[in-house]
Design a protein around this motif. Structure first.
Motif, short mmCIF file in Angstrom:
data_model
loop_
_atom_site.label_atom_id
_atom_site.label_comp_id
_atom_site.label_asym_id
_atom_site.label_seq_id
_atom_site.Cartn_x
_atom_site.Cartn_y
_atom_site.Cartn_z
N LYS A 195 -7.89 -11.48 -1.86
CA LYS A 195 -8.57 -10.35 -2.10
C LYS A 195 -7.66 -9.09 -1.27
N GLY A 196 -6.87 -9.60 -0.21
CA GLY A 196 -6.15 -8.67 0.72
C GLY A 196 -5.22 -7.70 -0.22
N LEU A 197 -4.39 -7.98 -0.82
CA LEU A 197 -3.49 -7.27 -1.58
C LEU A 197 -4.31 -6.35 -2.54
N ASN A 198 -5.25 -7.00 -3.28
CA ASN A 198 -5.90 -6.24 -4.29
C ASN A 198 -6.73 -5.17 -3.45
N VAL A 210 -12.07 -12.20 -10.11
CA VAL A 210 -11.10 -11.61 -11.07
C VAL A 210 -11.01 -10.34 -10.56
N GLY A 211 -12.02 -9.67 -9.74
CA GLY A 211 -12.07 -8.48 -9.14
C GLY A 211 -13.03 -7.57 -9.76
N LEU A 212 -13.96 -7.00 -8.72
CA LEU A 212 -15.06 -6.05 -9.30
C LEU A 212 -14.36 -4.75 -9.66
N SER A 246 0.85 -1.25 -0.29
CA SER A 246 0.14 -0.08 0.15
C SER A 246 0.91 1.37 -0.01
N GLY A 247 1.82 1.32 0.80
CA GLY A 247 2.64 2.57 1.11
C GLY A 247 3.43 2.97 0.06
N LEU A 248 4.12 1.67 -0.80
CA LEU A 248 5.08 1.87 -1.91
C LEU A 248 4.29 2.24 -3.19
N LEU A 249 3.12 1.65 -3.43
CA LEU A 249 2.24 1.90 -4.42
C LEU A 249 1.83 3.33 -4.40
N GLU A 268 -5.42 -9.02 -9.11
CA GLU A 268 -6.36 -8.88 -10.04
C GLU A 268 -5.86 -7.90 -11.29
N GLU A 269 -6.72 -7.96 -12.23
CA GLU A 269 -6.43 -6.87 -13.42
C GLU A 269 -6.16 -5.56 -12.93
#
Ligand code: RFL
Ligand code: PHB
Length: 389
Positions: free
Chosen positions: A296-299, A385-387, A13-16, A49-50
């Motif tokens: 889902k956590g990282l996404n 795949v992610g909403l 999160s912080g790096l992104l 996810e994409e």
């Protein structure tokens, strides 16, 4: 020292967030209580996810992921001794990318170094201050000296056990939590994955997951009791148990070998609301935790960063606070959908203390419905795949 955004935590999160801000010319400083090697030693997520892939590209750190990551068009649900493929791409037109969190973190750290971003590692006693008034600041200790960073905003990207959420007065925070009565025992081993796609297995002995990091490195998990001791799990015992929980064609084909990482992770769902207090924003695991069953956590960390970065960029370029004012509600809407999905996957796939034979039959009937109804498969695939953000 003065900066625009002080970021607590040098995880994904912080790096992104830091990289997107740097690319947009918005000054930021990242502080972490541990060092780089420690952060890179943590083995965690593996499925992107994409949306996350797009965020890494947007940060300018996606090149190695596109070269070394493994795009997956589907995965298997195994139950009642059989294997059923879920065609993610056929059902949704989207795929996921298998690429380790460790690699992604490495790529973001390299990019930060190459673009001159400041990260202070081994920062002791990091603390956010005065974030409910106009001039917040962060203090930390390094080599016995206390330092202060004045800033416009503080991003709390410091994970579930971090200081940011704990600094918010309890009365300003509402929390929602479910702790699951089991954990995941996971190993990493340099053996070829048992299948070229992930296998999520429901079995009367407990859940199992066959994942991977590359074509030569496998990541395997089995559901275990919370009081299980790592020392009691030799590699041989782990592989024996894993094989028992898989359909026979996989069990017979499985290549075993020495593990070089073995750990137990507890499973929990947790959400803190709101995700903003004045000038402090909570991002990623600092605000919410999901059990890893839905990957889902990282996404979710990536979608939080997307909403926050948009808000901050709008603030600095257009002098409008609309985006940062909307951050918490926009992020939480997506968070709760992922919390629901991760909870439902966890409930469907694991053996609970009261599952019994009746519960097992219900799980198998639901899984059978999921893989045989196009509507139900599509709903599962769309969430996996992610909403959209
Ligand atoms: P992180 O990664 O925990 O980073 C937080 C950083 O903050 C630092 N920190 C502090 N710094 C200064 N002062 C303090 N007081 C501090 N306290 C902490 C820490 O040192 C750390 O560097 O949070 P972030 O960036 O929000 O990232 C979240 C992800 O790490 C997490 O959601 C995922 O790993 C969850 N997860 C998965 N997510 C997926 O999307 N797909 C998956 O396949 C997936 N699999 C998993 C997972 C998590 C797992 N475990 C072990 C929890 C599998 C597992 C087993
Ligand atoms: C992993 O590869 O670590 C992984 C994959 C899928 C999940 C959780 C973890 O759902």
């Amino acid at each position: 020292m003065r900066t625009k955004v002080a970021i607590i935590g040098s995880g994904p999160s912080g790096l992104l967030l830091g990289q997107l801000l740097t690319n947009a010319g918005i000054d930021n400083v990242i502080l972490d209580r541990v060092n780089k090697d420690y952060i890179l030693g943590r083995v965690r997520a593996g499925v992107l996810e994409e949306g996350m892939v797009g965020m890494l590209d947007r940060a300018g750190a996606g090149a190695r992921m596109h070269k070394e990551g493994l795009p997956h068009d589907g995965f298997s649900l195994a139950f009642d001794g059989r294997d059923h493929r879920l065609d993610l791409f056929g059902l949704t037109g989207k795929r996921v990318m298998v690429y380790g969190q460790t690699e992604l973190t490495h790529d973001l750290m390299d990019k930060r170094e190459a673009t001159g971003g400041v990260t202070i590692y081994d920062a002791g006693n990091v603390a956010p201050h005065e974030f409910d008034v106009a001039s917040p600041y962060v203090t930390y200790e390094k080599d016995g000296v206390t330092h202060r960073i004045d800033c416009d905003f503080i991003a709390g990207c410091d994970g579930f056990h971090g200081v940011s959420r704990k600094s918010v007065p309890e009365s300003a925070l509402q929390t929602f939590e479910r702790v699951y009565p089991f954990g995941w025992l996971g190993i990493l081993a340099d053996v070829p994955p048992v299948s070229h796609e992930l296998i999520y297995a429901n079995h009367p002995r407990g859940f199992a997951l066959c994942s991977m990091r590359s074509e030569t490195r496998s990541r395997y998990y089995i559901q275990c009791a919370l009081d299980e001791k790592i020392e009691d799990w030799s590699d041989e015992r782990f592989f024996d148990e894993l094989r028992r929980r898989l359909p026979v064609e996989h069990a017979e084909r499985m290549v075993t070998g020495p593990s070089f990482e073995k750990s137990i992770a507890p499973l929990r769902s947790f959400v803190a609301e709101p995700m903003r207090f004045g000038k402090l924003f909570l991002v990623g695991d600092a605000a919410h935790i999901v059990p890893p069953t839905g990957a889902k956590g990282l996404n979710l960390a990536a979608s939080d960063v997307h909403y926050l970065f948009d808000g901050l960029q709008e603030y600095y370029s257009e002098k409008s606070a609309a985006g940062i004012d909307a951050y918490s509600s926009r992020a939480l809407k997506r968070v709760w959908r992922a919390v629901r999905f991760s909870w439902s996957m966890t409930t469907l796939m694991h053996r609970f203390p009261d599952t019994g034979e009746f519960g097992q039959k219900i799980q198998e009937a639901e899984l059978d419905y999921l893989v045989s109804s196009k509507a139900a498969s599509t709903a599962l695939a769309e969430n996996y795949v992610g909403l959209p953000y």
